[in-house]
Design an enzyme around this catalytic site. Structure first.
Site, PDB file in Angstrom:
ATOM      1  CG  ASP A 294      -2.294   0.815   1.185  1.00  0.00           C
ATOM      2  OD1 ASP A 294      -2.302   1.599   0.112  1.00  0.00           O
ATOM      3  OD2 ASP A 294      -3.107   0.511   1.872  1.00  0.00           O
TER       4      ASP A 294
ATOM      5  CG  ASP B 250      -9.127   2.806  -0.374  1.00  0.00           C
ATOM      6  OD1 ASP B 250      -8.820   1.625  -0.625  1.00  0.00           O
ATOM      7  OD2 ASP B 250      -8.543   3.355   0.336  1.00  0.00           O
TER       8      ASP B 250
HETATM    9  C1  DGJ Z   1      -5.783   2.024   1.938  1.00  0.00           C
HETATM   10  C2  DGJ Z   1      -6.176   0.910   1.039  1.00  0.00           C
HETATM   11  O1  DGJ Z   1      -6.529   1.117  -0.134  1.00  0.00           O
HETATM   12  C3  DGJ Z   1      -7.276  -0.026   1.834  1.00  0.00           C
HETATM   13  O2  DGJ Z   1      -7.707  -1.069   1.388  1.00  0.00           O
HETATM   14  C4  DGJ Z   1      -6.488  -0.357   3.106  1.00  0.00           C
HETATM   15  O3  DGJ Z   1      -5.490  -1.246   3.076  1.00  0.00           O
HETATM   16  C5  DGJ Z   1      -6.080   0.716   4.050  1.00  0.00           C
HETATM   17  N1  DGJ Z   1      -5.197   1.589   3.107  1.00  0.00           N
HETATM   18  C6  DGJ Z   1      -5.202   0.290   5.271  1.00  0.00           C
HETATM   19  O4  DGJ Z   1      -4.877   1.592   6.012  1.00  0.00           O
END
Ligand code: DGJ
Length: 753
Positions: free
Chosen positions: A464, A524
């Protein structure tokens, strides 16, 4: 094959060709990018300059001024279009042809930049600059794409400051429309199409990364092109940092395309003997419309971009704990979720953020790698062993490029954080970025991530990156190169570890990351209906095998939309299926439905992930298909329904006209409470539509509509399969489709033996 004769160069295979020639003044005249042609076609293809335009200018002695299609250009030569090269304080005389070389393979990039791989041939054209620099233009021919990149070598005895060096420049003839994909967090890949005019259209990112603001991929189409017909060209860059592209029309009927690293604040000092490598640009052509262009791009990515181990390899169905737990979990909770995930048919359990340091919120702990023993008393390996006993493999989340100021790492090494060029500290999601241009920072990340992967027997990593950068120019480029170095060092020796890249969702959905991570978390925004549009627009440039797309809870936490579970599943099928909500809250009927979804997806997984993909026309709603030739799966997705709908059809493509196919439509399941007051009319007993009886029944029972089946020839189906009528409140027919907002259907077309 690569052919050359009399200073004419032709790269050609059964699908595409690219041709240019060296003019008598040593310039490169672009002749063709499109269908396969022949060396003898030069005369037919070269522009006819005649006596020219009165305002044209060009280098002395060149009777043919610079307004013709070129392969490369410079400022100060009389070419007033966008220039692909700029230097600080240099003599702006042009680059002239020196020599050419061909290779029966890819020519490796000599730095950490990723590049397309596999079977290909390369043409290297060397241009010499009056001041003593050489520019090497590499053209690599793949089955369905040409890649281009430029390398500048300083053969002088003085340093040279490069302020702009694009990866490629292409001049084509004609009018074009340009589609770019722009957006932001949870709003990725919104498509914008505009006519390319004389001022041009710029598509660039200065966020330090490729970004959700402006995806580096874009499309040019001849006006009037459709999904199946017309000339469409796709472009992309194998790069994850600040990028820049400009497409500009000229009065003479030419269109210039340039793409490369963003020149904003860019200053790269090239010392004597040093070389500067640009990222590889990808150029795809089709005369079969947007669909043909996407097919070529998908094939190129599946076969030449994603890591070899994962090419064509089915991806696991995963459960991710993030949306169900966020930072609030312990081993017992994870194991309870894992048992349910296993029962549903999931294959991989992914532990997301929150497993290390003092990470109970996004305010602390990033940068630290010691396991949080309050949450995981048995460590990563303890959890992994228990998951293995349940029958699931183990995936783990990392965000290695960032650090919270409230972390052990930052307290020990504040100097490792990257501060803005201006000296102002800019936080994003309470984080600073680490300076990946520093070798010690890269070593720290490589050591710690590798250790966790090995200790936890981790088979999947979610990598991430949750903020934009404020670094520009050379600093930003060095950090991106640092990231590629880190990814190379961790994953080259661990090819079996499946890497899913993520950047607050799709903030770094690019070909650079795909060279390491075969899949990327699309967004997201896990609201199925919203993400459907993201997947749909991604499909123009990226194959379904790259799109992480999970089923999440409804009502959805960002949109409050209550999308039926059937549709949530159907949408995720057109991507990489996963589940991401608290499974302890599932009702028995939801459990059954998910088990059926996973069973169906497993049966057709390879077709969904790697089948030939097409966006389809539909009478109403949005439709798409995947096909492996033997089976074709069509999805039809509706948003808001309206009363008194007309007759409806779907229009699959690519079937064999005289073959017969069995057609079967999957059921759409609906909660009975959706039928509101109608329940009182149809049921023998009086019930309150929102009362205890209906709510309790809703946990165990779903209203189901019919399964439409038939047998038909490919020709009939491609002319339009007539769909069962929709429910419209005028009565009940057992054959009808039960509708409502956000419903969808999947049609399976199987070749009869
Ligand atoms: C952003 C990601 O896109 C989410 O799926 C998740 O992993 C969060 N970060 C965790 O902090």
């Amino acid at each position: 094959m690569i052919l050359s004769e009399n200073n004419v160069f032709l790269l050609k295979n059964d699908n595409i060709s690219y041709m240019f020639r060296v003019t008598e003044h040593g310039n490169l005249e672009h002749l063709h990018f499109g269908l396969p042609i022949q060396l003898g076609d030069v005369d037919a293809l070269s522009v006819k300059y005649g006596t020219g335009w009165g305002s044209n200018s060009g280098p002395e002695g060149e009777e043919f001024p610079m307004y013709y299609p070129l392969e490369w250009s410079c400022l100060g030569t009389g070419d007033y279009r966008e220039s692909p090269t700029e230097f600080a304080g240099e003599d702006p005389a042009g680059f002239k042809f020196s020599y050419a070389k061909t290779y029966e393979a890819i020519v490796p990039i000599k730095c950490s930049l990723p590049q397309a791989r596999g079977k290909a041939e390369t043409l290297e054209i060397v241009l010499a600059y009056v001041g003593g620099l050489t520019l090497h233009l590499f053209y690599t021919l793949f089955d369905t794409a040409i890649t281009r990149r430029a390398v500048l070598v300083n053969n002088t005895d003085q340093p040279v400051t490069v302020t702009k060096l694009m990866s490629y420049m292409l001049d084509i003839q004609g009018d074009y429309e340009m589609t770019t994909f722009n957006g932001s967090w949870i709003a990725e890949m919104r498509s914008y199409r505009a006519k390319v005019g004389l001022s041009g259209i710029v598509n660039e990112s200065t966020t330090g990364f490729s970004s959700a603001l402006h995806n580096p991929g874009f499309i040019l189409n001849e006006p009037g092109a459709t999904e199946e017909c017309g000339e469409v060209l796709g472009f992309n860059l194998i790069y994850s940092g600040n990028h820049y592209a400009r497409v500009q029309k000229t009065n003479e009927g030419l269109t210039r395309i340039t793409q490369g690293i963003s020149p904003v604040d860019f200053e790269w000092v090239l010392k004597p003997t040093e070389r500067f490598e640009t990222p590889e640009g990808v150029l795809v052509y089709s005369n079969k419309g947007f669909g043909g262009m996407s097919e070529n791009m998908h094939r190129f990515i599946n076969e030449h971009i994603v890591p070899v181990t994962w090419q064509g390899k089915d991806r696991p169905i995963l459960y991710n704990d993030w949306e169900g737990c966020m930072f609030n979990f312990n081993e017992a909770k994870l194991l309870s979720l894992a048992k349910k995930a296993k029962k549903l048919g999931c294959e991989l359990f992914v532990l997301d953020d929150g497993w290390f340091g003092e990470r109970d919120s996004d305010k602390a702990g990033l940068g630290d790698y010691d396991v949080n023993k309050k949450k995981l008393p048995n460590g990563l390996s303890g959890l992994q062993k228990k998951l293995e006993n349940i029958g699931l493999s183990f995936g783990l989340w990392f965000e290695p490029e960032a650090v919270n100021p409230d972390s052990k790492l930052y307290r020990a090494h504040p100097e490792w954080a990257l501060h803005a060029n201006s000296g102002v500290t800019v936080l994003g999601r309470n984080e600073l970025l680490l300076d990946l241009s520093k070798a010690e920072v890269r070593d720290y990340i490589v050591d710690n991530v590798s250790k966790c992967i090995d200790e936890g027997h981790v088979s999947y990593v979610k990598w991430d990156m949750n903020r934009h950068s404020t670094a520009l120019g050379a600093t930003a480029h060095k950090c991106v190169m640092g990231l590629y170095d880190v990814l190379n060092r961790i994953f080259t020796d661990r090819p079996e570890v499946l890497l899913e890249s993520c950047s607050s969702g799709g903030n770094r959905f690019d070909l650079g990351m795909l060279c390491f991570s075969p899949q990327i978390w699309s967004s997201d925004d896990t609201d199925a209906v919203e993400r459907f549009h993201i997947q749909y627009n991604l499909s123009y440039l990226y194959p379904l095998s790259t799109m992480g797309a999970h089923v999440s809870a409804a009502p959805h936490s960002q949109t409050l939309r209550d999308t039926p579970l059937t549709t949530r599943g159907n949408i995720s099928f057109f991507g990489l299926l996963g589940y991401e909500f608290d499974l302890d809250e599932l009702t028995p009927v939801e459990t059954d439905e998910i088990m059926n979804q996973i069973e169906f997806y497993k049966e057709h997984r390879h077709t969904f992930q790697f089948g030939n993909f097409r966006r389809l026309k539909a009478t109403e709603g949005i439709s798409m298909q995947v096909s492996d030739g033997r089976e074709t799966i069509v999805g039809l997705f509706h948003e808001l329904v309206y009363a008194a709908p007309g007759y409806e059809k779907i229009y699959p493509v690519g079937l064999i006209q005289d073959k017969r196919y069995n057609v079967e439509r999957s059921k759409q399941l609906q909660n009975a409470s959706k039928f509101g007051g109608l329940l009182k009319v149809v049921l023998p007993v009086k019930v309150h539509p929102d009362g205890l009886v209906v709510r309790t029944a809703g946990k165990r029972y779903r209203m189901q509509d019919s399964v439409q089946t038939c047998s038909a020839s490919g020709a009939a189906l491609m002319s339009g399969l007539s769909l069962n009528a929709r429910f419209m409140g005028t009565g009940y027919d057992p054959q009808m489709r039960m509708q409502g907002d956000f419903i969808s259907n999947i049609y399976l077309l199987t070749e009869e033996s």
